[in-house]
Design a protein around this motif. Structure first.
Motif, PDB file in Angstrom:
ATOM      1  N   CYS A   1      63.653  45.291  17.250  1.00 59.88           N
ATOM      2  CA  CYS A   1      64.602  46.022  18.081  1.00 59.88           C
ATOM      3  C   CYS A   1      63.844  46.778  19.175  1.00 59.88           C
ATOM      4  CB  CYS A   1      65.385  47.018  17.241  1.00 59.88           C
ATOM      5  SG  CYS A   1      66.175  46.294  15.807  1.00 59.88           S
TER       6      CYS A   1
ATOM      7  N   ASP B   1      60.220  46.534  13.745  1.00 56.78           N
ATOM      8  CA  ASP B   1      61.108  45.373  13.746  1.00 56.78           C
ATOM      9  C   ASP B   1      61.189  44.887  15.195  1.00 56.78           C
ATOM     10  OD1 ASP B   1      62.629  47.350  14.899  1.00 56.78           O
ATOM     11  OD2 ASP B   1      63.994  47.577  13.208  1.00 56.78           O
TER      12      ASP B   1
ATOM     13  N   CYS C   1      69.304  46.283  14.557  1.00 60.46           N
ATOM     14  CA  CYS C   1      69.590  46.607  13.159  1.00 60.46           C
ATOM     15  C   CYS C   1      70.272  47.975  13.052  1.00 60.46           C
ATOM     16  CB  CYS C   1      68.324  46.545  12.307  1.00 60.46           C
ATOM     17  SG  CYS C   1      67.267  47.988  12.483  1.00 60.46           S
TER      18      CYS C   1
ATOM     19  N   CYS D   1      68.119  51.205  13.521  1.00 57.80           N
ATOM     20  CA  CYS D   1      67.816  51.578  14.909  1.00 57.80           C
ATOM     21  C   CYS D   1      69.068  52.115  15.605  1.00 57.80           C
ATOM     22  CB  CYS D   1      67.228  50.393  15.677  1.00 57.80           C
ATOM     23  SG  CYS D   1      65.578  49.973  15.076  1.00 57.80           S
TER      24      CYS D   1
ATOM     25  N   ARG E   1      58.966  52.182  14.128  1.00 60.39           N
ATOM     26  CA  ARG E   1      59.702  51.045  13.570  1.00 60.39           C
ATOM     27  C   ARG E   1      59.016  49.749  13.959  1.00 60.39           C
ATOM     28  NH1 ARG E   1      63.733  51.831  10.809  1.00 60.39           N
ATOM     29  NH2 ARG E   1      64.316  49.677  11.069  1.00 60.39           N
TER      30      ARG E   1
HETATM   31 ZN    ZN Z   1      65.756  47.907  14.177  1.00 58.77          ZN
END
Ligand code: ZN
Length: 183
Positions: free
Chosen positions: A52, A50, A28, A31, A48
């Motif tokens: 990633c 997510d 994303c 990131c 974070r």
């Molecule tokens: Zn990310």
């Protein structure tokens, strides 16, 4: 620089931290915005949640100049990926209304990088238009094929073992032919 390093040392900063993610079409943009960034405190980087990849590397203060150089290259890669995405997105949007402009933008994006997963998605999403415009579909396939060839001449793929590189290149070439050049 040497003086500054000494100053950090006096201030008690023995270690610095660098943020890593992977530059892929699925990482994303938040990131990517952190990729390569350096901080004196790891908590400066946001947690974070997510999918990633995220890794924070710690290094001693005297290696800062080397990591700064690395940061510069990593920022370049992350920013190029964001630019590429925008070109690809715009090209997909213009595909039906301005096909020539779309070809130009796809080619520009392909000079940066090309990912098969995106080509598969494009072929799926635009299958109706592409079937009705076989001449354009062929041109599109040619643009992607030359970008694919360019991809493997880049330094980051040059370090791959020769056989792995040629296999991967051939495999992708077949895939692009299937998607855009096969009748
Ligand atoms: Zn990310």
């Amino acid at each position: 620089m040497k003086f500054r390093l000494f100053l950090y040392w006096l201030l008690g900063r023995r270690r610095f931290f660098q943020y890593y993610t992977n530059v892929t079409p699925d990482t994303c943009s938040d990131c990517l915005a952190l990729h390569g960034k350096i901080a004196s405190d790891p908590s400066a980087f946001p947690e974070r949640d997510d999918n990633c990849p995220r890794e924070i590397i710690s290094f001693p203060v005297w290696e800062l100049p080397w990591y700064r150089e690395k940061e510069r290259r990593m920022r370049e890669a992350a920013e190029a990926e964001l630019r590429r995405r925008e070109l690809f997105r715009k090209a997909s949007e213009l595909l039906e209304s301005s096909p020539d402009e779309a070809l130009r933008l796809f080619s520009e994006a392909g000079e940066i990088e090309i990912y098969l997963s995106e080509l598969e998605r494009l072929a799926r999403e635009k299958s109706g238009f592409l079937q009705g415009n076989p001449g354009f579909r062929r041109k599109l396939g040619e643009v992607f094929l030359s970008a694919w060839k360019l991809k493997f001449a880049k330094p980051r793929y040059k370090v791959w073992p020769e056989r792995m590189r040629t296999e991967r290149e051939k495999w992708g070439k077949r895939k692009i032919q299937e998607l855009f050049l096969a009748p």
